[in-house]
Design a protein around this motif. Sequence first.
Motif, mmCIF file in Angstrom:
data_model
loop_
_atom_site.group_PDB
_atom_site.id
_atom_site.type_symbol
_atom_site.label_atom_id
_atom_site.label_comp_id
_atom_site.label_asym_id
_atom_site.label_seq_id
_atom_site.Cartn_x
_atom_site.Cartn_y
_atom_site.Cartn_z
ATOM 1 N N ILE A 217 -9.821 7.002 -1.795
ATOM 2 C CA ILE A 217 -8.757 6.705 -0.836
ATOM 3 C C ILE A 217 -8.069 5.390 -1.191
ATOM 4 C CG2 ILE A 217 -8.235 6.216 1.578
ATOM 5 C CD1 ILE A 217 -10.399 8.156 2.365
ATOM 6 N N LEU A 218 -8.838 4.409 -1.654
ATOM 7 C CA LEU A 218 -8.222 3.149 -2.065
ATOM 8 C C LEU A 218 -7.289 3.358 -3.260
ATOM 9 C CD1 LEU A 218 -11.201 0.620 -1.773
ATOM 10 C CD2 LEU A 218 -9.141 0.724 -0.361
ATOM 11 N N ILE A 219 -7.737 4.169 -4.205
ATOM 12 C CA ILE A 219 -6.899 4.444 -5.376
ATOM 13 C C ILE A 219 -5.618 5.147 -4.968
ATOM 14 C CG2 ILE A 219 -6.759 5.927 -7.419
ATOM 15 C CD1 ILE A 219 -8.073 3.293 -7.986
ATOM 16 N N SER A 220 -5.657 5.894 -3.863
ATOM 17 C CA SER A 220 -4.452 6.599 -3.414
ATOM 18 C C SER A 220 -3.338 5.633 -3.049
ATOM 19 C CB SER A 220 -4.772 7.474 -2.193
ATOM 20 O OG SER A 220 -4.942 6.684 -1.033
ATOM 21 N N THR A 221 -3.691 4.371 -2.759
ATOM 22 C CA THR A 221 -2.652 3.393 -2.434
ATOM 23 C C THR A 221 -1.794 3.068 -3.648
ATOM 24 O OG1 THR A 221 -4.101 1.495 -2.891
ATOM 25 C CG2 THR A 221 -4.097 2.358 -0.646
ATOM 26 N N GLN A 222 -2.208 3.523 -4.840
ATOM 27 C CA GLN A 222 -1.350 3.316 -6.006
ATOM 28 C C GLN A 222 0.013 3.955 -5.808
ATOM 29 O OE1 GLN A 222 -0.280 5.919 -8.211
ATOM 30 N NE2 GLN A 222 -1.311 7.465 -7.008
ATOM 31 N N LEU A 223 0.091 4.959 -4.917
ATOM 32 C CA LEU A 223 1.379 5.592 -4.653
ATOM 33 C C LEU A 223 2.376 4.569 -4.105
ATOM 34 C CD1 LEU A 223 3.226 8.005 -4.469
ATOM 35 C CD2 LEU A 223 2.191 8.578 -2.267
ATOM 36 N N ALA A 224 1.909 3.686 -3.208
ATOM 37 C CA ALA A 224 2.796 2.663 -2.646
ATOM 38 C C ALA A 224 3.320 1.744 -3.745
ATOM 39 C CB ALA A 224 2.055 1.854 -1.590
ATOM 40 N N PHE A 225 2.413 1.336 -4.636
ATOM 41 C CA PHE A 225 2.822 0.442 -5.710
ATOM 42 C C PHE A 225 3.655 1.177 -6.760
ATOM 43 C CE2 PHE A 225 -1.316 -1.092 -4.079
ATOM 44 C CZ PHE A 225 -0.850 -2.247 -3.455
ATOM 45 N N THR A 226 3.356 2.457 -6.969
ATOM 46 C CA THR A 226 4.165 3.251 -7.888
ATOM 47 C C THR A 226 5.597 3.351 -7.385
ATOM 48 O OG1 THR A 226 2.246 4.565 -8.593
ATOM 49 C CG2 THR A 226 4.428 5.512 -8.985
ATOM 50 N N LEU B 140 7.157 1.262 -5.389
ATOM 51 C CA LEU B 140 7.789 -0.050 -5.504
ATOM 52 C C LEU B 140 8.230 -0.329 -6.936
ATOM 53 C CD1 LEU B 140 8.549 -2.859 -4.434
ATOM 54 C CD2 LEU B 140 6.163 -3.561 -4.850
ATOM 55 N N PHE B 141 7.306 -0.156 -7.875
ATOM 56 C CA PHE B 141 7.631 -0.466 -9.265
ATOM 57 C C PHE B 141 8.609 0.550 -9.860
ATOM 58 C CE2 PHE B 141 3.383 -2.678 -9.079
ATOM 59 C CZ PHE B 141 3.910 -3.959 -9.167
ATOM 60 N N ALA C 112 5.582 7.812 3.747
ATOM 61 C CA ALA C 112 4.339 8.148 3.050
ATOM 62 C C ALA C 112 3.617 6.890 2.596
ATOM 63 C CB ALA C 112 4.638 9.047 1.852
ATOM 64 N N VAL C 113 4.368 5.945 2.056
ATOM 65 C CA VAL C 113 3.779 4.691 1.590
ATOM 66 C C VAL C 113 3.128 3.939 2.753
ATOM 67 C CG1 VAL C 113 4.335 2.398 0.693
ATOM 68 C CG2 VAL C 113 5.300 4.430 -0.382
ATOM 69 N N ALA C 114 3.822 3.887 3.895
ATOM 70 C CA ALA C 114 3.290 3.180 5.063
ATOM 71 C C ALA C 114 1.992 3.812 5.554
ATOM 72 C CB ALA C 114 4.329 3.181 6.183
#
Length: 363
Positions: A126-135, A137-138, A154-156
């Motif tokens: 689940i923590l790794i899923s937060t890469q979507l937010a950073f993906t 953004l970048f 989705a990011v929120a």
Amino acid sequence: MDVEASHESPPLRSKTMRRLLVATNCVMLALGVTGGQLLSRLYFSKGGHRQWLSGWLQTGGWPLLLPPVAASYVRRRARYRSAPALLTQTQPRILLAAAGLGLIAGVDNLLYAWGLEFLPVSTSAILISTQLAFTVLFAFLIVRQRLTMATVNAVALLTVGAVVLGLHVSSDRPAGVTRSQYWLGFTLTLGAAVLYGLFLPLVELTYKCAAGGGRAVTYALVVELQLVMGFVATAFCTVGMIVNKDFQAIPREARQYELGEARYYMVLAWAAVLWQCFFLGAVGVIFCVHTLLAGILIAVFIPVTEVAAVIFLHEKFSSEKGVALALSLWGLASYSYGEWSQAKAKKEKKSEEDDGEVAQAVP
């Protein structure tokens, strides 16, 4: 696989071939992200303690790409005997960029492997899923990916899910892991998510730079670049293993492994294979579609990883994980609906424009 000059043929010759390639890469990504995480956690939970070795395994399967790359080169050599320049498909600056990406991947692998030693797979997933937010953004900053309300929503939701896990650290700590170690694992895994969120858009940018150099960006080129990235990332972790004396420790660790010596080496081998499937699948999805889809698919398979960890590794599925999982699925559903609505609107607009052109053509 074949890499050709841009004027020879399109990278994907038909819709059927494109769909097959997309499906193949999605399957590889799914197998890798699920199986790779489970085997990496199995390594640590049954007596493994080498973070550099675990990071090494995530790209150590790069030699599996040598046969298709060699076959592609032989095929090009036979086709372009009269034009040797066409044999060199990858420009030096693109190779250098791939090497830089490989170094980023090596650091990311170490962060993830180190964090996974102190976290259960379900929490790490689940923590790794937060890469979507950073993906997101970048991707917006680097490749100018357009953002929509569905994407932001989705990011929120995914971010809130990670916060929920962080507020309940005592409920799912593995046996023998202290609170400070858990928080260290939590921080390292989030760091890995940030770095991988940067890695994916940079891969897409590399493809765009390659296309700008006058060569067709084909799937064969994608595999070649992945081979370079895998080699550099593995070399980085190899240096760490040498300094940390992991190679001398492997035989001793194998003898003491709870599942037995033979299964120890089997876990290592299959982890390398599955992680290679993950990386190749991810860069393949970026090539076929775009960066965001790769990030989304990684998050999509969280429920599979969660259930598999409960079934095969007997991890607890706490209420906090349930809330975080529900928020993740909600975020993914929101994004998927937004993409579907956009595609439908574009299709309707194109249909209206075509009808208008036909009406004007009729006297």
